[in-house]
Design a protein around this motif. Structure first.
Motif, PDB file in Angstrom:
ATOM      1  N   PHE A  64      39.395  33.637  39.279  1.00 22.90           N
ATOM      2  CA  PHE A  64      38.036  33.977  38.874  1.00 22.90           C
ATOM      3  C   PHE A  64      38.118  35.017  37.769  1.00 22.90           C
ATOM      4  CE2 PHE A  64      33.853  36.060  39.715  1.00 22.90           C
ATOM      5  CZ  PHE A  64      33.054  34.935  39.604  1.00 22.90           C
ATOM      6  N   ASN A  65      37.298  34.889  36.758  1.00 20.29           N
ATOM      7  CA  ASN A  65      37.330  35.818  35.612  1.00 20.29           C
ATOM      8  C   ASN A  65      38.751  35.967  35.063  1.00 20.29           C
ATOM      9  OD1 ASN A  65      34.577  36.324  35.809  1.00 20.29           O
ATOM     10  ND2 ASN A  65      34.874  38.061  37.183  1.00 20.29           N
ATOM     11  N   MET A  66      39.396  34.835  34.806  1.00 19.98           N
ATOM     12  CA  MET A  66      40.790  34.815  34.377  1.00 19.98           C
ATOM     13  C   MET A  66      40.962  35.379  32.972  1.00 19.98           C
ATOM     14  SD  MET A  66      43.507  31.604  34.106  1.00 19.98           S
ATOM     15  CE  MET A  66      42.206  30.462  34.353  1.00 19.98           C
ATOM     16  N   ASN A  67      41.912  36.300  32.813  1.00 18.44           N
ATOM     17  CA  ASN A  67      42.320  36.782  31.496  1.00 18.44           C
ATOM     18  C   ASN A  67      43.413  35.873  30.949  1.00 18.44           C
ATOM     19  OD1 ASN A  67      40.569  38.937  31.607  1.00 18.44           O
ATOM     20  ND2 ASN A  67      42.091  40.326  32.428  1.00 18.44           N
ATOM     21  N   PHE A  68      44.426  35.618  31.761  1.00 20.76           N
ATOM     22  CA  PHE A  68      45.453  34.652  31.382  1.00 20.76           C
ATOM     23  C   PHE A  68      46.228  34.207  32.608  1.00 20.76           C
ATOM     24  CE2 PHE A  68      47.967  38.566  31.030  1.00 20.76           C
ATOM     25  CZ  PHE A  68      49.132  38.212  31.678  1.00 20.76           C
ATOM     26  N   LYS A  69      46.852  33.046  32.452  1.00 22.20           N
ATOM     27  CA  LYS A  69      47.742  32.451  33.440  1.00 22.20           C
ATOM     28  C   LYS A  69      48.809  31.759  32.615  1.00 22.20           C
ATOM     29  CE  LYS A  69      46.349  28.480  34.944  1.00 22.20           C
ATOM     30  NZ  LYS A  69      46.924  27.173  34.965  1.00 22.20           N
ATOM     31  N   GLU A  70      50.046  32.212  32.744  1.00 21.12           N
ATOM     32  CA  GLU A  70      51.103  31.580  31.957  1.00 21.12           C
ATOM     33  C   GLU A  70      52.434  31.691  32.678  1.00 21.12           C
ATOM     34  OE1 GLU A  70      50.910  33.849  28.258  1.00 21.12           O
ATOM     35  OE2 GLU A  70      52.670  34.988  28.865  1.00 21.12           O
ATOM     36  N   SER A  71      53.374  30.890  32.232  1.00 27.35           N
ATOM     37  CA  SER A  71      54.713  30.964  32.799  1.00 27.35           C
ATOM     38  C   SER A  71      55.735  31.017  31.677  1.00 27.35           C
ATOM     39  CB  SER A  71      54.977  29.777  33.724  1.00 27.35           C
ATOM     40  OG  SER A  71      54.878  28.577  33.014  1.00 27.35           O
TER      41      SER A  71
ATOM     42  N   ASP B 296      40.651  38.141  38.264  1.00 28.01           N
ATOM     43  CA  ASP B 296      40.270  38.370  39.659  1.00 28.01           C
ATOM     44  C   ASP B 296      40.801  37.220  40.506  1.00 28.01           C
ATOM     45  OD1 ASP B 296      38.850  40.449  38.511  1.00 28.01           O
ATOM     46  OD2 ASP B 296      36.881  39.618  38.942  1.00 28.01           O
ATOM     47  N   LEU B 297      41.046  37.513  41.776  1.00 21.55           N
ATOM     48  CA  LEU B 297      41.433  36.477  42.732  1.00 21.55           C
ATOM     49  C   LEU B 297      40.390  36.432  43.839  1.00 21.55           C
ATOM     50  CD1 LEU B 297      45.285  37.066  43.036  1.00 21.55           C
ATOM     51  CD2 LEU B 297      44.153  35.057  42.091  1.00 21.55           C
ATOM     52  N   VAL B 298      40.038  35.247  44.251  1.00 20.98           N
ATOM     53  CA  VAL B 298      38.996  35.048  45.260  1.00 20.98           C
ATOM     54  C   VAL B 298      39.519  35.422  46.644  1.00 20.98           C
ATOM     55  CG1 VAL B 298      37.575  33.286  46.390  1.00 20.98           C
ATOM     56  CG2 VAL B 298      37.844  33.291  43.895  1.00 20.98           C
ATOM     57  N   LEU B 299      38.664  36.135  47.387  1.00 17.16           N
ATOM     58  CA  LEU B 299      38.950  36.465  48.783  1.00 17.16           C
ATOM     59  C   LEU B 299      38.005  35.741  49.730  1.00 17.16           C
ATOM     60  CD1 LEU B 299      39.569  40.309  48.499  1.00 17.16           C
ATOM     61  CD2 LEU B 299      41.247  38.452  48.485  1.00 17.16           C
ATOM     62  N   GLU B 300      36.897  35.250  49.187  1.00 20.18           N
ATOM     63  CA  GLU B 300      35.948  34.476  49.983  1.00 20.18           C
ATOM     64  C   GLU B 300      35.178  33.562  49.038  1.00 20.18           C
ATOM     65  OE1 GLU B 300      32.228  35.597  52.784  1.00 20.18           O
ATOM     66  OE2 GLU B 300      34.085  36.691  53.164  1.00 20.18           O
ATOM     67  N   LEU B 301      35.388  32.275  49.209  1.00 22.26           N
ATOM     68  CA  LEU B 301      34.732  31.295  48.342  1.00 22.26           C
ATOM     69  C   LEU B 301      33.220  31.321  48.534  1.00 22.26           C
ATOM     70  CD1 LEU B 301      37.186  28.331  48.898  1.00 22.26           C
ATOM     71  CD2 LEU B 301      36.856  29.561  46.753  1.00 22.26           C
TER      72      LEU B 301
ATOM     73  N   ILE C 225      39.314  40.226  44.757  1.00 19.20           N
ATOM     74  CA  ILE C 225      40.132  41.383  44.432  1.00 19.20           C
ATOM     75  C   ILE C 225      40.143  41.394  42.904  1.00 19.20           C
ATOM     76  CG2 ILE C 225      42.267  40.051  44.809  1.00 19.20           C
ATOM     77  CD1 ILE C 225      43.604  42.794  45.460  1.00 19.20           C
ATOM     78  N   LYS C 226      39.705  42.493  42.340  1.00 21.21           N
ATOM     79  CA  LYS C 226      39.442  42.569  40.907  1.00 21.21           C
ATOM     80  C   LYS C 226      40.671  43.006  40.113  1.00 21.21           C
ATOM     81  CE  LYS C 226      34.570  43.657  41.660  1.00 21.21           C
ATOM     82  NZ  LYS C 226      34.559  43.158  43.014  1.00 21.21           N
ATOM     83  N   ASN C 227      40.683  42.564  38.851  1.00 20.87           N
ATOM     84  CA  ASN C 227      41.689  43.009  37.875  1.00 20.87           C
ATOM     85  C   ASN C 227      43.125  42.866  38.377  1.00 20.87           C
ATOM     86  OD1 ASN C 227      39.677  44.022  35.938  1.00 20.87           O
ATOM     87  ND2 ASN C 227      39.263  45.516  37.553  1.00 20.87           N
ATOM     88  N   THR C 228      43.428  41.758  39.020  1.00 18.87           N
ATOM     89  CA  THR C 228      44.769  41.601  39.566  1.00 18.87           C
ATOM     90  C   THR C 228      45.804  41.407  38.465  1.00 18.87           C
ATOM     91  OG1 THR C 228      44.529  39.230  39.885  1.00 18.87           O
ATOM     92  CG2 THR C 228      44.014  40.640  41.778  1.00 18.87           C
ATOM     93  N   ILE C 229      46.981  41.850  38.781  1.00 18.88           N
ATOM     94  CA  ILE C 229      48.164  41.652  37.951  1.00 18.88           C
ATOM     95  C   ILE C 229      49.195  41.088  38.919  1.00 18.88           C
ATOM     96  CG2 ILE C 229      49.947  42.784  36.565  1.00 18.88           C
ATOM     97  CD1 ILE C 229      47.691  45.053  36.193  1.00 18.88           C
ATOM     98  N   VAL C 230      49.528  39.813  38.763  1.00 22.43           N
ATOM     99  CA  VAL C 230      50.396  39.152  39.724  1.00 22.43           C
ATOM    100  C   VAL C 230      51.566  38.512  38.979  1.00 22.43           C
ATOM    101  CG1 VAL C 230      50.513  37.466  41.601  1.00 22.43           C
ATOM    102  CG2 VAL C 230      48.363  38.665  41.158  1.00 22.43           C
ATOM    103  N   LEU C 231      52.757  38.739  39.506  1.00 27.79           N
ATOM    104  CA  LEU C 231      53.968  38.145  38.948  1.00 27.79           C
ATOM    105  C   LEU C 231      54.640  37.343  40.045  1.00 27.79           C
ATOM    106  CD1 LEU C 231      56.003  37.994  36.534  1.00 27.79           C
ATOM    107  CD2 LEU C 231      57.227  39.868  37.670  1.00 27.79           C
ATOM    108  N   ALA C 232      54.927  36.090  39.737  1.00 25.66           N
ATOM    109  CA  ALA C 232      55.648  35.229  40.671  1.00 25.66           C
ATOM    110  C   ALA C 232      56.961  34.809  40.024  1.00 25.66           C
ATOM    111  CB  ALA C 232      54.820  34.001  41.024  1.00 25.66           C
TER     112      ALA C 232
END
Length: 185
Positions: free
Chosen positions: A13-20, A30-35, A52-59
């Motif tokens: 949600f409210n994606m800034n970027f998603k890349e690999s 943002d990541l959804v906690l309740e649809l 959960i707002k403004n997430t920074i996630v690394l996988a």
């Protein structure tokens, strides 16, 4: 890719970027906690009721190594775990900026140790690079994913501040604060 799966489940949600890049995948937004509820006959959803707002996630290889974000209320932490815990690597580093806590805590929950830092306003990315003891020059010429990998690597020796408490005790330490909002200046 992990974040493609999240996108298919409507969790981004409210994606800034998603890349690999190579073995790493990064996401900011943002990541959804309740649809949200189904809003029409075509199955379109209303906006999520909790994020959960403004997430920074690394996988790395579809296992989350770094999970950072901002919660309005500490009580939402179990929802974070409900949605995303299955994808956490065993050595995941979790840092949450929480509006309604006054003092930093290290929260022990379900075998995880989560750094929780009180923050009513500010930019998560700036706070994170301060914690990692980096400055903007450390990211020169890097892609978005490389920047998050740099932060992740700089956090290797990070020791969170605050009392180590179980989640139930952390809930007793919340305060009555709301996210600071800013209007036009």
């Amino acid at each position: 890719m992990l974040f493609d799966t999240y996108e298919q489940k409507s969790l981004l949600f409210n994606m800034n970027f998603k890349e690999s890049e190579g073995a790493y995948a990064a996401y900011r937004g943002d990541l959804v906690l309740e649809l949200g509820e189904i809003g029409d006959a075509l199955g379109h959803r209303k906006p999520p009721t909790a994020t959960i707002k403004n997430t920074i996630v690394l996988a790395e290889k579809d296992r989350i190594k770094l999970y950072v974000g901002s919660l309005d209320e500490l009580a939402l932490l179990p929802k974070v775990l409900d949605y995303y815990r299955a994808d956490f690597a065993p050595d995941v580093r979790i840092i949450l900026f929480v509006v309604n806590i006054g003092k930093p805590l290290v929260i022990e929950i379900d075998g995880l140790s989560i750094a929780a830092i009180g923050m009513q306003e500010g930019l998560i990315w700036n706070e994170l690079i301060d914690i990692a003891a980096l400055d903007k020059g450390d990211f020169k010429g890097q892609s978005a994913t490389e920047k998050i990998v740099t932060v992740y690597q700089a956090l290797t020796d990070y020791k969170p501040k605050g009392d180590k408490v179980p989640f139930d005790e952390a809930l007793k330490r919340t305060v009555e604060l709301k996210r600071a909002g800013r209007g036009p200046v």
